[in-house]
Design a protein around this motif. Structure first.
Motif, PDB file in Angstrom:
ATOM      1  N   ALA A 136      -1.122   6.427  -5.113  1.00 46.77           N
ATOM      2  CA  ALA A 136      -1.795   6.912  -3.913  1.00 46.77           C
ATOM      3  C   ALA A 136      -0.768   7.230  -2.846  1.00 46.77           C
ATOM      4  CB  ALA A 136      -2.783   5.869  -3.392  1.00 46.77           C
ATOM      5  N   ILE A 137      -1.021   8.321  -2.124  1.00 42.47           N
ATOM      6  CA  ILE A 137      -0.183   8.659  -0.983  1.00 42.47           C
ATOM      7  C   ILE A 137      -1.092   8.831   0.231  1.00 42.47           C
ATOM      8  CG2 ILE A 137       1.409   9.863  -2.533  1.00 42.47           C
ATOM      9  CD1 ILE A 137       0.525  12.504  -1.201  1.00 42.47           C
ATOM     10  N   SER A 144      -1.370   4.047   6.361  1.00 42.23           N
ATOM     11  CA  SER A 144      -1.715   2.635   6.563  1.00 42.23           C
ATOM     12  C   SER A 144      -2.741   2.174   5.541  1.00 42.23           C
ATOM     13  CB  SER A 144      -2.233   2.408   7.991  1.00 42.23           C
ATOM     14  OG  SER A 144      -3.466   3.056   8.217  1.00 42.23           O
ATOM     15  N   VAL A 145      -3.648   3.087   5.141  1.00 41.82           N
ATOM     16  CA  VAL A 145      -4.653   2.743   4.136  1.00 41.82           C
ATOM     17  C   VAL A 145      -4.001   2.424   2.797  1.00 41.82           C
ATOM     18  CG1 VAL A 145      -6.540   3.666   2.719  1.00 41.82           C
ATOM     19  CG2 VAL A 145      -6.568   3.996   5.196  1.00 41.82           C
ATOM     20  N   VAL A 146      -3.096   3.275   2.323  1.00 38.69           N
ATOM     21  CA  VAL A 146      -2.510   3.021   1.005  1.00 38.69           C
ATOM     22  C   VAL A 146      -1.644   1.761   1.023  1.00 38.69           C
ATOM     23  CG1 VAL A 146      -2.621   5.455   0.361  1.00 38.69           C
ATOM     24  CG2 VAL A 146      -0.488   4.554   1.306  1.00 38.69           C
ATOM     25  N   LEU A 147      -1.027   1.452   2.163  1.00 39.82           N
ATOM     26  CA  LEU A 147      -0.269   0.208   2.255  1.00 39.82           C
ATOM     27  C   LEU A 147      -1.204  -1.000   2.184  1.00 39.82           C
ATOM     28  CD1 LEU A 147       2.376   1.061   5.002  1.00 39.82           C
ATOM     29  CD2 LEU A 147       2.742   0.860   2.535  1.00 39.82           C
ATOM     30  N   GLU A 148      -2.362  -0.895   2.837  1.00 33.69           N
ATOM     31  CA  GLU A 148      -3.331  -1.990   2.767  1.00 33.69           C
ATOM     32  C   GLU A 148      -3.858  -2.162   1.343  1.00 33.69           C
ATOM     33  OE1 GLU A 148      -3.208  -4.031   4.951  1.00 33.69           O
ATOM     34  OE2 GLU A 148      -4.297  -3.562   6.785  1.00 33.69           O
ATOM     35  N   MET A 149      -4.050  -1.061   0.646  1.00 38.22           N
ATOM     36  CA  MET A 149      -4.532  -1.155  -0.730  1.00 38.22           C
ATOM     37  C   MET A 149      -3.473  -1.784  -1.651  1.00 38.22           C
ATOM     38  SD  MET A 149      -7.669  -0.170  -0.612  1.00 38.22           S
ATOM     39  CE  MET A 149      -7.570  -1.143   0.918  1.00 38.22           C
ATOM     40  N   ALA A 150      -2.222  -1.496  -1.379  1.00 34.76           N
ATOM     41  CA  ALA A 150      -1.154  -2.148  -2.143  1.00 34.76           C
ATOM     42  C   ALA A 150      -1.144  -3.646  -1.853  1.00 34.76           C
ATOM     43  CB  ALA A 150       0.194  -1.531  -1.788  1.00 34.76           C
ATOM     44  N   ARG A 151      -1.266  -3.995  -0.577  1.00 35.54           N
ATOM     45  CA  ARG A 151      -1.300  -5.417  -0.194  1.00 35.54           C
ATOM     46  C   ARG A 151      -2.473  -6.134  -0.855  1.00 35.54           C
ATOM     47  NH1 ARG A 151      -0.152  -2.986   5.394  1.00 35.54           N
ATOM     48  NH2 ARG A 151       1.926  -3.769   5.990  1.00 35.54           N
ATOM     49  N   GLY A 158       2.084   2.883  -7.772  1.00 31.40           N
ATOM     50  CA  GLY A 158       2.858   2.972  -6.542  1.00 31.40           C
ATOM     51  C   GLY A 158       2.042   3.578  -5.426  1.00 31.40           C
ATOM     52  N   VAL A 159       2.485   3.332  -4.191  1.00 34.65           N
ATOM     53  CA  VAL A 159       1.883   3.973  -3.023  1.00 34.65           C
ATOM     54  C   VAL A 159       3.007   4.511  -2.150  1.00 34.65           C
ATOM     55  CG1 VAL A 159      -0.117   2.432  -3.062  1.00 34.65           C
ATOM     56  CG2 VAL A 159       1.804   1.918  -1.541  1.00 34.65           C
ATOM     57  N   ALA A 179       1.728  -2.591  -6.891  1.00 33.89           N
ATOM     58  CA  ALA A 179       2.314  -1.268  -6.692  1.00 33.89           C
ATOM     59  C   ALA A 179       3.718  -1.335  -6.097  1.00 33.89           C
ATOM     60  CB  ALA A 179       1.424  -0.448  -5.765  1.00 33.89           C
ATOM     61  N   ARG A 180       4.564  -0.409  -6.512  1.00 28.93           N
ATOM     62  CA  ARG A 180       5.808  -0.169  -5.788  1.00 28.93           C
ATOM     63  C   ARG A 180       5.461   0.567  -4.501  1.00 28.93           C
ATOM     64  NH1 ARG A 180      10.385   2.290  -9.657  1.00 28.93           N
ATOM     65  NH2 ARG A 180      11.364   2.464  -7.594  1.00 28.93           N
ATOM     66  N   VAL A 181       6.257   0.368  -3.484  1.00 27.91           N
ATOM     67  CA  VAL A 181       5.929   0.892  -2.159  1.00 27.91           C
ATOM     68  C   VAL A 181       7.055   1.774  -1.640  1.00 27.91           C
ATOM     69  CG1 VAL A 181       5.513   0.260   0.254  1.00 27.91           C
ATOM     70  CG2 VAL A 181       4.434  -1.058  -1.594  1.00 27.91           C
ATOM     71  N   LEU A 182       6.685   2.954  -1.159  1.00 28.34           N
ATOM     72  CA  LEU A 182       7.621   3.874  -0.518  1.00 28.34           C
ATOM     73  C   LEU A 182       7.084   4.213   0.864  1.00 28.34           C
ATOM     74  CD1 LEU A 182      10.024   5.896  -0.486  1.00 28.34           C
ATOM     75  CD2 LEU A 182       8.489   7.551  -1.577  1.00 28.34           C
ATOM     76  N   VAL A 183       7.906   3.964   1.888  1.00 29.04           N
ATOM     77  CA  VAL A 183       7.521   4.292   3.259  1.00 29.04           C
ATOM     78  C   VAL A 183       8.499   5.310   3.821  1.00 29.04           C
ATOM     79  CG1 VAL A 183       7.296   3.426   5.618  1.00 29.04           C
ATOM     80  CG2 VAL A 183       6.408   2.076   3.706  1.00 29.04           C
ATOM     81  N   MET A 184       7.944   6.426   4.313  1.00 25.58           N
ATOM     82  CA  MET A 184       8.758   7.481   4.919  1.00 25.58           C
ATOM     83  C   MET A 184       8.323   7.635   6.374  1.00 25.58           C
ATOM     84  SD  MET A 184       8.742   9.941   1.560  1.00 25.58           S
ATOM     85  CE  MET A 184       7.071   9.424   1.173  1.00 25.58           C
TER      86      MET A 184
END
Length: 262
Positions: A136-137, A144-151, A158-159, A179-184
């Motif tokens: 998910a991106i 913020s949604v995809v980060l919450e779903m990873a959490r 990955g998100v 999930a692996r996490v990528l933040v840009m």
């Protein structure tokens, strides 16, 4: 003879172009009693099952920016579904309504999960999709949604968050994030102050999440959206499109997806 050969080659090329068409269109699905309106995109020339990627929109709602990203993902070899996190395809035309719509979802994790998971199940059921390989991106609110779903431990490879908020009331716990996490992030984004970045990194490291954080110099909020400048000028908000950061972050995403879907 040369003309005949050339005609045959061009005919086959034209046929291939027709056959290798990107298929796209709106889809409706439900989360409980709420009708959600998404947008599905894939290349019908590929016959094998392939990874699926969910795209979560900015706080303005499901819009063309999310659909454009879904199309780019389809062109890169994925099946993409641009989600509707608000219901009914609802869109905001002012920051006040955008804040209201996004806030209703942000403050209600069960609602967020319900709308996200409804889209995830729809994507997983598509005949073109390998349901075991999903990612998910998201953009701004969607980030913020995809980060919450990873959490929350959603079953994603990955998100990736583009200029998304990093703060949370539900921090990741050791062993809870699959999930692996990528933040840009835009280094000049006033909505994501240094203390929020520091807290996020500490959270990820404490929870032993496999993550990568990138800060793009000179980039402000909404740096991937070509409409950001117009929105910023209209509503006096620090929003700016940054072509360099947009291009570099998309290349980073493509590399990330290749890694997680090996």
């Amino acid at each position: 003879m040369r003309r005949l050969v050339l005609s045959i080659v061009l005919a086959f090329a034209g046929l291939a172009a027709v056959q290798a068409a990107i298929k796209e269109g709106p889809v409706e699905y439900k989360a409980g009693d709420t009708m959600l309106k998404g947008y599905l995109v894939y290349d019908d020339a590929a016959k094998e099952r392939r990874p699926g990627v969910l795209v979560v929109h900015e706080w303005w709602g499901h819009d063309q920016h999310a659909r454009n990203s879904a199309r780019k993902l389809a062109e890169a070899g994925y099946v993409a579904l641009a989600l509707d996190m608000y219901g009914g395809g609802k869109q905001a035309d002012h920051p006040d309504s955008a804040g209201k719509f996004s806030g209703e979802v942000r403050k209600n994790l069960p609602l967020m999960k319900s709308h996200f998971e409804a889209g995830m199940q729809l994507l997983r059921k598509q005949p073109q999709v390998d349901g075991k390989r999903l990612a998910a991106i998201g953009y701004c609110f969607g980030g913020s949604v995809v980060l919450e779903m990873a959490r929350a431990g959603e079953d994603l490879r990955g998100v990736a968050s583009f200029h998304g908020g990093l703060a949370t009331e539900h921090p990741a716990q050791p062993g809870g994030t699959k999930a692996r996490v990528l933040v840009m992030n835009g280094a000049e984004d006033p909505f994501v102050p240094p203390e929020q970045i520091a807290a996020f990194k500490k959270e990820m490291e404490s929870a032993k999440v496999n993550y990568k954080f990138l800060n793009y110099p000179g980039a402000k909020h909404s740096f991937t959206n070509p409409d950001a400048d117009a929105h910023g000028a209209k509503f006096n908000l620090p929003l700016n499109y940054n072509a360099i950061a947009d291009k570099e972050s998309w290349l980073e995403l493509k590399s990330f997806l290749k890694q997680i879907f090996k």
